[in-house]
Enzyme design. Structure first.
Site, PDB file in Angstrom:
ATOM      1  N   ASP A  78       0.837  -1.194   0.000  1.00 21.31           N
ATOM      2  CA  ASP A  78       0.000   0.000   0.000  1.00 21.31           C
ATOM      3  C   ASP A  78       0.877   1.251   0.000  1.00 21.31           C
ATOM      4  OD1 ASP A  78      -2.355   1.785   0.625  1.00 21.31           O
ATOM      5  OD2 ASP A  78      -3.305  -0.142   0.988  1.00 21.31           O
TER       6      ASP A  78
ATOM      7  N   HIS B 191      -3.716   6.005   3.311  1.00 21.33           N
ATOM      8  CA  HIS B 191      -4.403   4.799   2.858  1.00 21.33           C
ATOM      9  C   HIS B 191      -3.777   3.535   3.443  1.00 21.33           C
ATOM     10  CE1 HIS B 191      -5.861   1.778  -0.088  1.00 21.33           C
ATOM     11  NE2 HIS B 191      -6.876   2.597  -0.261  1.00 21.33           N
TER      12      HIS B 191
ATOM     13  N   SER C 243     -11.342  -0.881  -0.765  1.00 21.11           N
ATOM     14  CA  SER C 243     -10.037  -0.866  -0.102  1.00 21.11           C
ATOM     15  C   SER C 243     -10.174  -1.059   1.396  1.00 21.11           C
ATOM     16  CB  SER C 243      -9.322   0.460  -0.365  1.00 21.11           C
ATOM     17  OG  SER C 243      -8.672   0.466  -1.595  1.00 21.11           O
TER      18      SER C 243
END
Length: 835
Positions: free
Chosen positions: A196, A287, A613
């Site tokens: 990520d 994220h 996600s």
């Protein structure tokens, strides 16, 4: 023909590439993938490429080269990269790669041996074309840019709001954690790898003790290597790579590995003060921190700003290893140049498997066009090495056939809702609409309701979106503004309302999507598309008024959950003959509260994000939780336990919506999946047989029809009359199960045998489903479920999806209606910004 990069055995195979008529990849660095040797693309451009060699990677090498023993492991075992056999084979592959690069006069900037055999390099178009004629080379693929979902949305939720782990029944005296010894044991002995945007290591969700140097149960330093003895008897050996604002002590007994990969993406701009990015494993976007903490963040982390909340990861005792391969681009005002390069992703996957992770989370999008992209193939090798892979299903819903990360060895996850903080929009005409909000005060807000399009500045572009500088303060001051979602960041819309003097905002979705919690500049309620017509018509009356009320004040019951999010990508799958059912399962993915990127000098931030996600790491965490209890379980066992224990999602009216195209087998149920009844098992040999049965090439194995791959779901992309499908079920406990089929309107299903009796765990029986069209419409997919149930045994459910076709229409191999070589489509990602 076999896609050239798909090398699963020691035998040489012909090179092949994209079909001549294939659509070129989007956002490619260079051009579309090269064609087969002898059919070269004359437009191959200069750029970064991944060069794949013909020998299989270590995770899938089953022998055949003199002096080198097989390195592929049996089903349920984990690859040990430090073993002498793997090390010897690694040296062989590295030497072959160096020979190819040297002969061409190029220098590789990345090398892969564990899950991919190849290297990445800067090539001219002439060099790329020359490599395609090299008998040692299987394929030359442009370095693509993929994207993560990025729905950062403000601050923590209201006090008392349930978190996703609460909702899933993990916490509490009667929760799943309590059944495995408490949060301190939930996922213990496992390592979750996260590919990520990096991690914010000082966030309390990642707090751990400093690494010592003495061997033991806790992770420790052996020189520069972080060593951890996993519960399955294997060893994780990772690195803590230093860089910008990331020192060696950023790793701990919780974060036991941190690497970054940027050569494929390009690092020239990183370090510019205008870009919130770090040339290190540090997370600039938030994220990666969000997904990592959702999967395996610490339990019971108190969030104090701006309001109290308590958050936990799904497997709080698991350790985390971070592989940063996704980056913010040089334009800080745009997300279009953010992403993850194929060359970097392959390196991250390669290292994660070699390091020894148990689980990989991949919250990164890909095009819904193939199960044979380079990353798909790397994940096949990872799965063969015993690593469970969870991946986001995509955020292009509610359109059909948009689901991505399609490969059957991946567990693909859809996003669902769970109880959220709500507020009410009550109009002067008496209508009331419930939406999401954390910004409406206790006393509410009342004022005129105006449509943004009606109070816009002259010449404003798309004023209904409330973009910066579009609203006229003379007509907006003192009003609540109706704004449409889209294009502009959600929080930027409320900032524009505040700039123009508005006192509140009603944010409405133009089409079904998520309802998101944001830290807005004015009190805001986010409502779905079902309210759009009534609100816009009422606002046009000229004397409209509205009150934004805290909480659900409609007198109706709480909004039903779990609903599949409007943005969550749907099936049916149309590639490989349409014989796969995707997504596999669904999990919370709307307004998930977890760690974010930390502001400068702050100890830790937590934010809401929405997207598949966010759903994927819930499943990755559940896999770690399962492996904490059953350390030697195979990838297929974990996937089967998750899928067959799932239950239906619901619609807006609360009624079940058993749609495999949206939910797969259904919403995950942690209280059930740890006690599976029957299992559908598969491994490398089965996946190779699937590849060969798909018409993708000769791997020297007995092919299976793709519908016969032993998955916990059944798909037939072209039912021409009648077809029989087989499954092998393995008992996880003794008992008797009886089959029942629901749904499949217009299609008859006979199950033989219809009853299964097992005397002990480990026994197996074959089951045949004979599926025949009765009067179902041709060309339309019909769906249903096969459920095995009985007294005192867990119910075991499988999704069924069948597309009847005319008797004279052969099933498509590549989803295009024709047979032929499988297209290796560009794995292009789709970003969800906070809009």
């Amino acid at each position: 023909m076999l896609p050239a990069a798909l090398v699963l055995s020691g035998a040489a195979v012909p090179a092949a590439g994209l079909d001549d008529d294939a659509e070129p990849p989007h956002d490619a660095v260079g051009t579309s993938a090269a064609g087969a040797a002898g059919d070269q693309d004359p437009d191959l451009g200069d750029g970064r490429y991944v060069v794949v060699l013909r020998d299989p990677a270590a995770a899938t090498y089953d022998g055949g080269i003199a002096g080198l023993r097989a390195t592929a492991v049996p089903e349920g075992a984990r690859l040990r990269a430090s073993s002498p056999d793997v090390q010897a084979y690694d040296r062989y592959l590295t030497g072959r790669q160096e020979d190819v690069a040297r002969d061409l006069g190029v220098e590789a900037f990345a090398s892969y041996t564990t899950t991919t055999n190849g290297f990445a390099a800067e090539l001219t178009g002439e060099q790329a074309a020359a490599l395609l004629t090299d008998p040692r080379v299987a394929d030359v693929v442009p370095n693509e840019i993929l994207h993560v979902a990025d729905e950062a949305a403000g601050a923590a939720g209201a006090s008392g709001m349930a978190t996703s782990t609460d909702y899933l029944g993990l916490s509490g005296d009667d929760g799943v954690w309590a059944s495995v010894g408490g949060p301190d044991e939930a996922g213990a002995g496992t390592v979750v790898g996260v590919v990520d945007t990096g991690i914010a290591p000082e966030n309390p969700s990642f707090a751990g003790e400093p690494l010592g140097t003495d061997p033991g149960d806790e992770p420790y330093l052996d020189g520069d290597t972080v060593t951890y003895e996993r519960s399955d008897g294997g060893t994780f050996t990772g690195r803590c790579t230093t860089g910008a604002q990331f020192d060696a002590d950023a790793c701990s007994t919780k974060v036991i590995g941190a690497r970054y990969y940027v050569d494929g993406f390009g690092a020239d701009f990183i370090g510019d003060e205008s870009v919130a990015e770090y040339l290190s494993p540090r997370d600039g976007a938030g994220h990666g921190s969000h997904t990592a903490s959702t999967a395996a963040g610490n339990a019971g982390v108190e969030v104090t700003s701006p309001v109290p909340a308590v958050v936990s990861g799904v497997a709080p005792a698991a350790r985390i290893a971070v592989y940063k391969a996704c980056w913010s681009g040089p334009d800080p005002a745009s997300t279009d140049d953010d992403g993850c390069a194929t060359a970097d992703l392959l390196a991250a996957i390669d290292d994660a498997v070699a390091d020894g992770v148990d689980v990989l989370n991949y919250s990164i999008g890909g095009a819904p066009g193939s199960t044979f992209s380079l990353t798909d193939q790397a994940f096949l090798a990872a799965s063969a090495a015993g690593v469970f892979v969870a991946a986001a299903g995509g955020n292009s819903g509610p359109d059909e056939s948009t689901v991505d990360n399609l490969a059957p060895w991946i567990t693909t996850v859809a996003a669902t809702t769970y109880p959220s903080s709500e507020a009410t929009v009550r109009t002067g005409s008496g209508d009331a609409f419930v939406g999401a909000s954390v910004t409406v005060p206790e006393g509410g807000v009342t004022g005129p309701l105006v449509d943004a399009a009606d109070v816009a500045l002259a010449g404003a572009d798309e004023p209904e979106l409330c973009g910066p500088g579009t609203l006229d303060p003379r007509r907006t001051a003192g009003a609540v503004v109706l704004c449409r979602r889209g294009t502009v960041d959600r929080v930027a819309k409320s900032a524009e309302v505040a700039r123009a003097g508005g006192i509140g905002m009603v944010l409405v979705n133009p089409e079904p999507s998520s309802l998101d919690l944001d830290a807005h500049s004015v009190p805001t309620v986010h409502v779905d598309s079902s309210a759009l017509a009534a609100l816009s018509e009422y606002a046009a009356t000229g004397d409209a008024t509205v009150t934004l009320e805290d909480g659900n004040t409609t007198g109706q019951e709480t909004t039903p959950v779990p609903q599949v999010a409007g943005f969550s990508s749907r099936g049916p799958v149309t590639v490989d003959g349409g014989d796969l059912v995707k997504p596999d399962v669904a999990a919370p993915g709307v307004n998930v509260l977890a760690a974010g990127a930390n502001p400068a000098g702050a100890p830790g931030a937590h934010v809401f994000m929405s997207g598949t996600s966010m759903a994927s790491p819930h499943v990755a965490g559940l896999a770690a939780l399962y492996l904490g209890e059953r350390p030697t379980a195979s990838v297929a066992e974990v996937k089967s336990a998750l899928m067959t224990s799932a239950v239906d999602t619901v619609g807006p009216d609360g009624a079940p919506q058993p749609d495999p195209a949206a939910q797969g087998n259904g919403q995950v149920v942690p209280a059930s999946y740890l006690r599976p009844g029957l299992l559908y098992l598969a491994g490398l040999d089965d996946w190779k047989a699937y590849v060969q049965g798909s018409g993708a090439g000769d791997l020297g194995v007995t092919p299976v029809d793709p519908s016969d791959l032993n998955l916990p779901s059944v798909g037939i992309g072209g039912l021409a009359g009648t077809q029989s499908v087989t499954r092998t079920v393995t008992a996880a406990q003794a008992g008797t199960w009886t089959a029942e089929v629901s749904g499949l309107a217009g299609v008859d299903v006979a199950v033989e045998p219809s009853s299964l009796v097992f005397g002990s765990a480990g026994e197996q029986q074959d089951v045949t489903l004979t599926i025949a069209r009765r009067d179902a419409a041709l060309g339309d997919q019909v769906t249903g479920y096969l459920t095995w149930s009985g007294d005192g045994v867990p119910a075991v459910r499988s999704a069924l999806a069948v597309r009847p076709v005319a008797l004279d229409v052969p099933p498509a191999v590549d989803g295009s209606g024709t047979t032929g070589s499988v297209e290796i489509a560009a794995n292009v990602g789709r970003r969800r910004t906070s809009r």
